[in-house]
Design a protein around this motif. Structure first.
Motif, PDB file in Angstrom:
ATOM      1  N   MET A   1     -32.649  12.729   1.432  1.00  0.00           N
ATOM      2  CA  MET A   1     -31.279  12.638   1.941  1.00  0.00           C
ATOM      3  C   MET A   1     -30.716  14.029   2.160  1.00  0.00           C
ATOM      4  O   MET A   1     -30.910  14.922   1.339  1.00  0.00           O
ATOM      5  N   HIS A   2     -30.022  14.227   3.262  1.00  0.00           N
ATOM      6  CA  HIS A   2     -29.432  15.525   3.566  1.00  0.00           C
ATOM      7  C   HIS A   2     -28.028  15.626   2.984  1.00  0.00           C
ATOM      8  O   HIS A   2     -27.377  14.611   2.703  1.00  0.00           O
ATOM      9  N   PRO A   3     -27.512  16.855   2.786  1.00  0.00           N
ATOM     10  CA  PRO A   3     -26.142  17.006   2.273  1.00  0.00           C
ATOM     11  C   PRO A   3     -25.120  16.448   3.258  1.00  0.00           C
ATOM     12  O   PRO A   3     -25.347  16.410   4.468  1.00  0.00           O
ATOM     13  N   LEU A   4     -23.977  16.031   2.709  1.00  0.00           N
ATOM     14  CA  LEU A   4     -22.877  15.530   3.522  1.00  0.00           C
ATOM     15  C   LEU A   4     -21.734  16.547   3.507  1.00  0.00           C
ATOM     16  O   LEU A   4     -21.609  17.352   2.593  1.00  0.00           O
ATOM     17  N   MET A   5     -20.891  16.480   4.529  1.00  0.00           N
ATOM     18  CA  MET A   5     -19.722  17.348   4.609  1.00  0.00           C
ATOM     19  C   MET A   5     -18.756  17.003   3.483  1.00  0.00           C
ATOM     20  O   MET A   5     -18.452  15.831   3.253  1.00  0.00           O
ATOM     21  N   LYS A   6     -18.271  18.035   2.785  1.00  0.00           N
ATOM     22  CA  LYS A   6     -17.325  17.818   1.694  1.00  0.00           C
ATOM     23  C   LYS A   6     -15.889  17.932   2.204  1.00  0.00           C
ATOM     24  O   LYS A   6     -15.563  18.875   2.922  1.00  0.00           O
ATOM     25  N   PRO A   7     -15.007  17.030   1.800  1.00  0.00           N
ATOM     26  CA  PRO A   7     -13.593  17.170   2.156  1.00  0.00           C
ATOM     27  C   PRO A   7     -12.915  18.224   1.292  1.00  0.00           C
ATOM     28  O   PRO A   7     -13.457  18.663   0.274  1.00  0.00           O
ATOM     29  N   GLN A   8     -11.715  18.607   1.698  1.00  0.00           N
ATOM     30  CA  GLN A   8     -10.917  19.579   0.947  1.00  0.00           C
ATOM     31  C   GLN A   8     -10.436  18.966  -0.360  1.00  0.00           C
ATOM     32  O   GLN A   8     -10.107  17.781  -0.425  1.00  0.00           O
ATOM     33  N   LYS A   9     -10.372  19.787  -1.414  1.00  0.00           N
ATOM     34  CA  LYS A   9      -9.902  19.287  -2.702  1.00  0.00           C
ATOM     35  C   LYS A   9      -8.402  18.967  -2.651  1.00  0.00           C
ATOM     36  O   LYS A   9      -7.657  19.474  -1.796  1.00  0.00           O
ATOM     37  N   LEU A  10      -7.969  18.130  -3.576  1.00  0.00           N
ATOM     38  CA  LEU A  10      -6.557  17.821  -3.737  1.00  0.00           C
ATOM     39  C   LEU A  10      -5.878  18.851  -4.637  1.00  0.00           C
ATOM     40  O   LEU A  10      -6.514  19.454  -5.505  1.00  0.00           O
ATOM     41  N   ARG A  11      -4.581  19.025  -4.423  1.00  0.00           N
ATOM     42  CA  ARG A  11      -3.753  19.890  -5.259  1.00  0.00           C
ATOM     43  C   ARG A  11      -2.471  19.144  -5.620  1.00  0.00           C
ATOM     44  O   ARG A  11      -1.994  18.323  -4.829  1.00  0.00           O
ATOM     45  N   PRO A  12      -1.902  19.419  -6.795  1.00  0.00           N
ATOM     46  CA  PRO A  12      -0.587  18.832  -7.101  1.00  0.00           C
ATOM     47  C   PRO A  12       0.411  19.156  -5.997  1.00  0.00           C
ATOM     48  O   PRO A  12       0.450  20.271  -5.483  1.00  0.00           O
ATOM     49  N   GLY A  13       1.177  18.162  -5.603  1.00  0.00           N
ATOM     50  CA  GLY A  13       2.111  18.312  -4.495  1.00  0.00           C
ATOM     51  C   GLY A  13       1.587  17.805  -3.174  1.00  0.00           C
ATOM     52  O   GLY A  13       2.357  17.624  -2.223  1.00  0.00           O
ATOM     53  N   ASP A  14       0.266  17.578  -3.103  1.00  0.00           N
ATOM     54  CA  ASP A  14      -0.309  17.024  -1.873  1.00  0.00           C
ATOM     55  C   ASP A  14       0.183  15.599  -1.635  1.00  0.00           C
ATOM     56  O   ASP A  14       0.536  14.878  -2.574  1.00  0.00           O
ATOM     57  N   THR A  15       0.155  15.194  -0.369  1.00  0.00           N
ATOM     58  CA  THR A  15       0.479  13.817   0.007  1.00  0.00           C
ATOM     59  C   THR A  15      -0.814  13.041   0.191  1.00  0.00           C
ATOM     60  O   THR A  15      -1.714  13.479   0.923  1.00  0.00           O
ATOM     61  N   ILE A  16      -0.905  11.901  -0.469  1.00  0.00           N
ATOM     62  CA  ILE A  16      -2.031  10.994  -0.250  1.00  0.00           C
ATOM     63  C   ILE A  16      -1.478   9.663   0.255  1.00  0.00           C
ATOM     64  O   ILE A  16      -0.324   9.318   0.024  1.00  0.00           O
ATOM     65  N   ALA A  17      -2.322   8.926   0.963  1.00  0.00           N
ATOM     66  CA  ALA A  17      -1.938   7.611   1.469  1.00  0.00           C
ATOM     67  C   ALA A  17      -2.669   6.532   0.694  1.00  0.00           C
ATOM     68  O   ALA A  17      -3.878   6.639   0.453  1.00  0.00           O
ATOM     69  N   THR A  18      -1.958   5.485   0.282  1.00  0.00           N
ATOM     70  CA  THR A  18      -2.603   4.297  -0.260  1.00  0.00           C
ATOM     71  C   THR A  18      -2.827   3.317   0.880  1.00  0.00           C
ATOM     72  O   THR A  18      -2.012   3.209   1.798  1.00  0.00           O
ATOM     73  N   ILE A  19      -3.940   2.586   0.804  1.00  0.00           N
ATOM     74  CA  ILE A  19      -4.364   1.768   1.933  1.00  0.00           C
ATOM     75  C   ILE A  19      -4.987   0.469   1.438  1.00  0.00           C
ATOM     76  O   ILE A  19      -5.593   0.431   0.358  1.00  0.00           O
ATOM     77  N   SER A  20      -4.841  -0.601   2.192  1.00  0.00           N
ATOM     78  CA  SER A  20      -5.450  -1.890   1.871  1.00  0.00           C
ATOM     79  C   SER A  20      -6.522  -2.177   2.920  1.00  0.00           C
ATOM     80  O   SER A  20      -6.247  -2.752   3.967  1.00  0.00           O
ATOM     81  N   LEU A  21      -7.750  -1.757   2.622  1.00  0.00           N
ATOM     82  CA  LEU A  21      -8.843  -1.905   3.583  1.00  0.00           C
ATOM     83  C   LEU A  21      -9.564  -3.244   3.456  1.00  0.00           C
ATOM     84  O   LEU A  21      -9.886  -3.878   4.451  1.00  0.00           O
ATOM     85  N   SER A  22      -9.822  -3.669   2.209  1.00  0.00           N
ATOM     86  CA  SER A  22     -10.613  -4.877   1.995  1.00  0.00           C
ATOM     87  C   SER A  22      -9.770  -6.067   1.578  1.00  0.00           C
ATOM     88  O   SER A  22     -10.003  -7.184   2.014  1.00  0.00           O
ATOM     89  N   GLY A  23      -8.813  -5.842   0.706  1.00  0.00           N
ATOM     90  CA  GLY A  23      -7.939  -6.911   0.240  1.00  0.00           C
ATOM     91  C   GLY A  23      -6.489  -6.486   0.343  1.00  0.00           C
ATOM     92  O   GLY A  23      -6.157  -5.321   0.141  1.00  0.00           O
ATOM     93  N   GLY A  24      -5.596  -7.437   0.655  1.00  0.00           N
ATOM     94  CA  GLY A  24      -4.204  -7.102   0.919  1.00  0.00           C
ATOM     95  C   GLY A  24      -3.224  -7.480  -0.160  1.00  0.00           C
ATOM     96  O   GLY A  24      -2.020  -7.554   0.091  1.00  0.00           O
TER      97      GLY A  24
END
Length: 337
Positions: A1-24
């Motif tokens: 398996m090859h490496p995957l692209m890493k996302p940016q780390k989170l920091r306090p104060g960041d905005t995250i989104a909550t999402i209902s992908l599989s169950g609502g």
């Protein structure tokens, strides 16, 4: 398996989104209070600003009837520059219905943290197909919004994996565990955890992490996003097996489906959640006796299943199973600085 692209780390104060992908259920009248508590936990423990994707709280019935809206929510979160991470509210059973509406290029062009487990495995496979690492771990409703609050083990691993660009290191087992408590008037019933158990294997093996909830992955076998043999080759599989279904034949069918695809023979090692004794016996039966893989290292009872607490597994990260010391380590960071 090859490496995957890493996302940016989170920091306090960041905005995250909550999402209902599989169950609502997060938006249903009997669950909205629990969702709100989970949102509060994310703010108090991590200093995150939490927003909802446009359709995430429209309820189970609406989201079942409108899979395109769920896909649009993911596309919205990926392309919104304010959003630094995406936390899934709950699992479910029909994430595969979103596949026709998702754009792989949006994932690849906007690598962001995706955290969730169970049927969220469908979307972890989509991210892997896009070449982006994602994170098998706590959902908002089941793990973060427990009636007695976020437990220290789950908090530790969210913080260590998602908020730090340092090497993750050894992933210790939890000291105690409990079933998910859905009654808000009751506390979690914790019991002492027995730690990891080596079912077979010796020495040390390394490989990149790939896996998820077996039932959900089984549903997408044959689709273009299901990993091909080059991705499974030399991987360390992590598998949430059987637990949510409670039927022995479901566990047997899951494992035999992966065996028939040759996946166990491509892998260097296998990490498994804790299971009941009958599911554990089925695992040994398929791996050792039906597949003849008597030397494949199998480390059992990891905190990656349908219970609390949970660790966080970064897909694509280099990992090690040390059979002689019964340990599991992640040998690199899950995110970039």
């Amino acid at each position: 398996m090859h490496p995957l692209m890493k996302p940016q780390k989170l920091r306090p104060g960041d905005t995250i989104a909550t999402i209902s992908l599989s169950g609502g259920r997060a938006g249903d009248p009997d669950m909205i209070e629990r969702y709100t508590f989970g949102k509060q936990q994310l703010k108090e423990h991590f200093g995150l600003h939490v927003v909802e994707t446009p359709n995430s709280l429209k309820g189970k019935a609406y989201l079942y009837n409108n899979p395109r809206c769920r896909a649009e929510d993911l596309n919205w979160a990926l392309t919104n520059p304010r959003i630094k991470g995406i936390f899934v509210n709950s699992g479910g059973d029909d994430g595969a219905r979103l596949l026709p509406y998702l754009d792989v290029n949006r994932i690849r062009s906007n690598p962001k943290i995706l955290l969730g487990y169970s049927d969220v495995s469908v979307f972890h496979m989509m991210f892997t197909y896009a070449g982006v690492s994602s994170f098998y771990g706590a959902n908002v409703l089941s793990s973060i919004a427990q009636p007695d609050g976020l437990d220290t083990y789950t908090e530790k691993w969210i913080r260590k994996v998602l908020f730090s660009g340092s090497c993750i290191g050894e992933v210790e087992p939890e000291d105690k565990r409990a079933e998910i408590q859905w009654d808000k008037t009751k506390k979690s019933e914790w019991v002492t955890n027995t730690g990891y158990e080596l079912l077979q294997g010796k020495g040390r093996v390394t490989g990149r992490l790939l896996g998820g909830c077996c039932g959900s992955m089984q549903q997408i076998m044959g689709t273009e996003i299901f990993p091909d043999k080059e991705l499974w080759k030399d991987s360390i599989l992590f598998m949430d097996i059987g637990t949510p279904y409670g039927v022995e034949t479901a566990t047997l069918h899951q494992l035999r489906a992966f065996a028939a695809a040759g996946i166990f023979k491509y892998a260097r090692g296998l990490l498994c959640t804790g299971m009941n004794d009958s599911d554990k016996d089925i695992l040994i039966k398929v791996i050792r006796y039906e597949e003849g893989l008597t030397d494949l290292p199998v480390l059992y009872n990891l905190a990656i299943g349908h219970r609390i607490p949970m660790t966080v597994i970064p897909t694509g990260a280099l990992a090690e199973i040390d059979c002689d010391h019964t340990t599991f380590s992640i040998l690199e960071a899950g995110v970039k600085e």
